[in-house]
Design a protein around this motif. Sequence first.
Motif, mmCIF file in Angstrom:
data_model
loop_
_atom_site.group_PDB
_atom_site.id
_atom_site.type_symbol
_atom_site.label_atom_id
_atom_site.label_comp_id
_atom_site.label_asym_id
_atom_site.label_seq_id
_atom_site.Cartn_x
_atom_site.Cartn_y
_atom_site.Cartn_z
ATOM 1 N N UNK A 196 -45.994 -40.809 3.589
ATOM 2 C CA UNK A 196 -46.540 -40.534 2.253
ATOM 3 C C UNK A 196 -47.474 -39.335 2.263
ATOM 4 N N UNK A 197 -48.356 -39.278 3.269
ATOM 5 C CA UNK A 197 -49.299 -38.163 3.339
ATOM 6 C C UNK A 197 -48.557 -36.852 3.577
ATOM 7 N N UNK A 198 -47.563 -36.888 4.446
ATOM 8 C CA UNK A 198 -46.766 -35.687 4.692
ATOM 9 C C UNK A 198 -46.042 -35.236 3.435
ATOM 10 N N UNK A 199 -45.521 -36.207 2.663
ATOM 11 C CA UNK A 199 -44.839 -35.851 1.419
ATOM 12 C C UNK A 199 -45.820 -35.186 0.459
ATOM 13 N N UNK A 200 -47.082 -35.648 0.435
ATOM 14 C CA UNK A 200 -48.089 -35.005 -0.417
ATOM 15 C C UNK A 200 -48.386 -33.589 0.075
ATOM 16 N N UNK A 201 -48.569 -33.439 1.369
ATOM 17 C CA UNK A 201 -48.956 -32.143 1.921
ATOM 18 C C UNK A 201 -47.832 -31.118 1.768
ATOM 19 N N UNK A 231 -39.096 -32.466 3.347
ATOM 20 C CA UNK A 231 -39.868 -31.804 4.404
ATOM 21 C C UNK A 231 -40.624 -32.825 5.237
ATOM 22 N N UNK A 232 -41.118 -33.872 4.567
ATOM 23 C CA UNK A 232 -41.852 -34.906 5.296
ATOM 24 C C UNK A 232 -40.958 -35.562 6.339
ATOM 25 N N UNK A 233 -39.702 -35.811 5.971
ATOM 26 C CA UNK A 233 -38.801 -36.470 6.918
ATOM 27 C C UNK A 233 -38.455 -35.541 8.087
ATOM 28 N N UNK A 234 -38.310 -34.254 7.799
ATOM 29 C CA UNK A 234 -38.013 -33.292 8.869
ATOM 30 C C UNK A 234 -39.178 -33.232 9.860
ATOM 31 N N UNK A 235 -40.402 -33.175 9.328
ATOM 32 C CA UNK A 235 -41.581 -33.088 10.202
ATOM 33 C C UNK A 235 -41.772 -34.388 10.993
#
Lengths: 441, 441
Positions: B203-208, B214-218
């Motif tokens: 969730x935090x990655x999706x916000x950032x 992109x969150x899933x890739x990271x």
Amino acid sequence: MSTKSRVSFSQSLAKWIAPGIGIKRWLLLLLAGIFVAALGFAFFILNFLTAQNQQYQPVNWLFPVAAIAAGILMMSVSLFGYAHWLLLPYRKNQPAGIIDTAYAYSKRHKGIKVVAIGGGTGLPSILRAMKPYTSNITAIVTVADDGGSSGRLRRDLGVLPPGDLRNNIAALADDESLMTQLFQHRFNRGDLGGHAFGNLFISALASVTGSLESALIETARVLNIQGQVFPATMDEVDLIARVYIGGKEVTIHGESAITGAKGRIEEIRLSPPNVEAFAGSVDAILNADIVVLGPGSLFTSILPNLLVPGISSALRATKALRVYVCNIATQPGETDHFSVADHVLALEQYLGRGMIEVILANNAYPEENAGKNTVYVMPIPQDHEILQRYDVWMDDLVDVERPWRHDPEKLAGVLLQNRPQVRQNSVNGSVQKEADSLVKT
Amino acid sequence: MSTKSRVSFSQSLAKWIAPGIGIKRWLLLLLAGIFVAALGFAFFILNFLTAQNQQYQPVNWLFPVAAIAAGILMMSVSLFGYAHWLLLPYRKNQPAGIIDTAYAYSKRHKGIKVVAIGGGTGLPSILRAMKPYTSNITAIVTVADDGGSSGRLRRDLGVLPPGDLRNNIAALADDESLMTQLFQHRFNRGDLGGHAFGNLFISALASVTGSLESALIETARVLNIQGQVFPATMDEVDLIARVYIGGKEVTIHGESAITGAKGRIEEIRLSPPNVEAFAGSVDAILNADIVVLGPGSLFTSILPNLLVPGISSALRATKALRVYVCNIATQPGETDHFSVADHVLALEQYLGRGMIEVILANNAYPEENAGKNTVYVMPIPQDHEILQRYDVWMDDLVDVERPWRHDPEKLAGVLLQNRPQVRQNSVNGSVQKEADSLVKT
């Protein structure tokens, strides 16, 4: 891992020569390159020998030269291919060039050993200053924090407050990296509102690994930071202050309450007082080339570290150059009306004399961008006693955008390069006078 | 990164030859090795030539052989040193052997292309089954989840529910790794109680990053997973069911409420119905060698993916082998009293015939460890119509410890290796009869 390390050499060899794994093409090309170059070389020698004896017709000189050149080209291509193949599994999504990465790693790995002691808000400027030059940086931070996201985690999960650790870890990471941004991301809604993701990361890792120490090692790995961030102590510790507020002396518990009280701090101490210093922090100080105290809040960030007995003992024992970096602006409720000298006298009150050798202070007091709340720390009066006891380096250290903060590049310049010049500045009266004129009365 | 990629070739070359970075020793050793080997080789050729002409005294044969051997040894040592130096900055804290890592990476990278479609609890067994054999795994999971930690994040932060994504990402990661354990860690106290760390991470990655993609890739990068995990759709979608409870038909909204109602599901649909399929998921299905549906909750994990129009279209268009893996045990409130045939007929109700080719079902029904709540899915009656329409593979697939779940190794065996044998089993009446005797009436 233990089973993997037990595989025999022959199994490992079998993998090198397994079909289709993509390495043999490069080794074969290398061998072919060597063969072609050697052939050219052999004919070169042959031509040389036959040139002395006219009985043999020398072969064309063009052949050996071309064969050697072709062989070298084949070998070079093979070495690049080999490097590329080896790095494939490690480089996923790491677009920086191989040689850039290898070069930067090698250079920083041999940098000077820096220890920076302080807390959450000031110390990152030292770390940002030093990280382009060396990977041998240790930040030692206080864990007496009890406010904000850290305070909630401390109460909820019973972990050491991660906030100051987080800010300094982020300062040692690549600022541009997505992981660093994630680490500093704050949730703004719902149950999680106000929590910094990095705090949750460190806390969860501490739960999973069972220790903050392992959590910090793993965090450093994930963020790929230069250097390390350690707590002064792993023991749970509170900060207690005697503070004068409106003529009355009161005792205040907890870092955030002390800062919030906005009184005059008379004395500060740890509870319990005899906490054990973290071994990694002690080692880092003893092995450092330079130890930097601050910048940061004198009473709530720097002193809480130094009040841990093992930390101050290590500081006395180390052969490192010990520099105190004084804040640029005073802090309400902590150091109102303090001059550079007052900061140093406060340190002496707790640590005695001789703990530091160099005082690094700012001598630029720009009005632009400063805003109403920036009250610059007053310079040392020209005949002050501490000028005899310490080497005083003065220089323009302000961040022009936010002049109450240090500019990392200026700090790095002074700490790494301009030492002799700065030493001269410190005895140059004109700088002092200019600074004196700015003192507010 | 953009500035780094713009550095010129000459700057890059300057770094290769910069003093003290540790690479030149290996390149020099390589050159020396090449020189020594080439010298030996040259004299070898020279001896060969002069042996045909007695005018020259041939040099000792020992010299060329020894020189070639010494040269090869020097080159080998240099290549190992070069590899070690190149990998240093990438290998920090990654103790697995270089060749093991390179070999496993190379092998898995060429594995068969698998797509697994389902949800949170069943799908990980397929992913665990396949990950030792191939890195080309795509898990497609539903994002209609609204319960637990995922549901709270969906309401609090307005993100797509990360729970099912998280479980499947963890299944594709190294189970032993600390990061995977962290990812699956659940906070148990305070504001954070009940939240899985991995959900907060996504969730935090999706916000950032501003996008779940992109969150899933990271996330995949940080956990170093084999393969990828995609949502069926990026659109916000709810699951709605018509359910019979105590003779009355009611409409229930939300996956967790549907499962909780414990009625008989008459119909299930998405709201809104025409959500867009995630492009990565569609591509993966179209390019797969094998697509596996399930295992997992038929109505709340598998069908929600297939009800996304683009996903079912891709399934019809792909040339991949399409296998439905039936659950081992029935699920209360979803598939009570369902046989394997009932599962398939329910799929046909939504998707029509011809969507799948193979039915993979379990034929072992151990009583040990099963507990009172495990009700095995009944096998297909011997004369059932679906036996004409599908290839049915039956095999012992149970996890002996938790026999209501699939054993990943047994699943992998059937899907990758034992196909012909299993096809035979499916027409072997004795297996059927044995299974029939276990059916509860």
